[in-house]
Enzyme design. Sequence first.
Site, PDB file in Angstrom:
ATOM      1  CG  HIS A 116      -1.828   1.177   1.265  1.00 33.50           C
ATOM      2  ND1 HIS A 116      -2.936   1.263   0.457  1.00 33.50           N
ATOM      3  CD2 HIS A 116      -1.771   2.337   1.962  1.00 33.50           C
ATOM      4  CE1 HIS A 116      -3.540   2.427   0.667  1.00 33.50           C
ATOM      5  NE2 HIS A 116      -2.852   3.092   1.576  1.00 33.50           N
ATOM      6  N   GLY A 150     -10.607  -6.323   5.968  1.00 30.96           N
ATOM      7  CA  GLY A 150     -10.776  -4.873   5.913  1.00 30.96           C
ATOM      8  C   GLY A 150     -10.022  -4.251   4.743  1.00 30.96           C
TER       9      GLY A 150
HETATM   10  C1  GRF Z   1       1.137   0.418  -6.127  1.00 30.62           C
HETATM   11  O1  GRF Z   1       1.447   1.762  -5.975  1.00 30.62           O
HETATM   12  C2  GRF Z   1       0.599  -0.167  -4.854  1.00 30.62           C
HETATM   13  O2  GRF Z   1       1.046   0.481  -3.729  1.00 30.62           O
HETATM   14  C3  GRF Z   1      -0.889   0.019  -5.002  1.00 30.62           C
HETATM   15  O3  GRF Z   1      -1.137  -0.157  -6.369  1.00 30.62           O
HETATM   16  C4  GRF Z   1       0.008   0.217  -7.118  1.00 30.62           C
HETATM   17  C5  GRF Z   1       0.296  -0.867  -8.115  1.00 30.62           C
HETATM   18  O4  GRF Z   1       1.230  -0.444  -9.053  1.00 30.62           O
HETATM   19  N1  GRF Z   1      -1.596  -0.916  -4.142  1.00 30.62           N
HETATM   20  P1  GRF Z   1       1.840  -1.463 -10.101  1.00 30.62           P
HETATM   21  O5  GRF Z   1       0.682  -2.051 -10.886  1.00 30.62           O
HETATM   22  O6  GRF Z   1       2.611  -2.489  -9.364  1.00 30.62           O
HETATM   23  O7  GRF Z   1       2.708  -0.604 -10.977  1.00 30.62           O
END
Ligand code: GRF
Length: 215
Positions: A116, A150
């Site tokens: 995240h 969650g």
């Molecule tokens: C990432 O920034 C991650 O933190 C979020 O979604 C994005 C996915 O990016 N959950 P990618 O598809 O790996 O470039």
Amino acid sequence: MTGEQKFRVGVLGSGKGTNLCAIAAGCAAGKIPGEVALVLSDVPDAGILERARQRGIPARFIGPGKFRTKLDDEAEQTFVQVLRQARVDLIALAGFMRVLKGDFLRAFDGRIVNIHPSLLPSFPGLEAWKQALDYGVKMTGCTVHFVDAGVDSGPIIAQRTVPVLDGDSPESLHARIQAAEHELYPETVAALARGQIAVRGRQVVGVMGENSLCG
Ligand code: GRF
């Protein structure tokens, strides 16, 4: 995990797939003692599928069903079945834009992680980098956590900080966070593959040797 039997990672994503690339590169370089066994997406033309195929990783679109923010029962069963058939040891969510529910979580209990783009518990949910910028924090980052029912709420495994700079735009801040993600996620998957992470309730304990997963 024995020498002959590689740790198998299934990656789920809805977007570009840059974290998939970082994890696959970590495997190829021997930094992660495992392989990406399968990539699944709920978006038919997601970049993550194309990037997987370019690397020779089996990649498949599975229709999510009728809901916008979760999988319907049939889709959930298909995801679970395909991941079981691929004998994955770990599921790494990388930009998978749907909440996982009971049956999926039970099928892979304690073996699903997510990245995240904020220092949780601050700024869960969508566009966390923009939330951080709008709030005015001076430091943000990224978090790898176990997945529960969650939104971005499961036990935290690892975090990395990123400064918010004067003049940052949402795009420049997001790019800096993503660069940190591309280090932290492979390092965390490597630690999980080596069995160096233990969970007790919300407490995740790393048996990390010299490499700390925070900082
Ligand atoms: C990432 O920034 C991650 O933190 C979020 O979604 C994005 C996915 O990016 N959950 P990618 O598809 O790996 O470039």
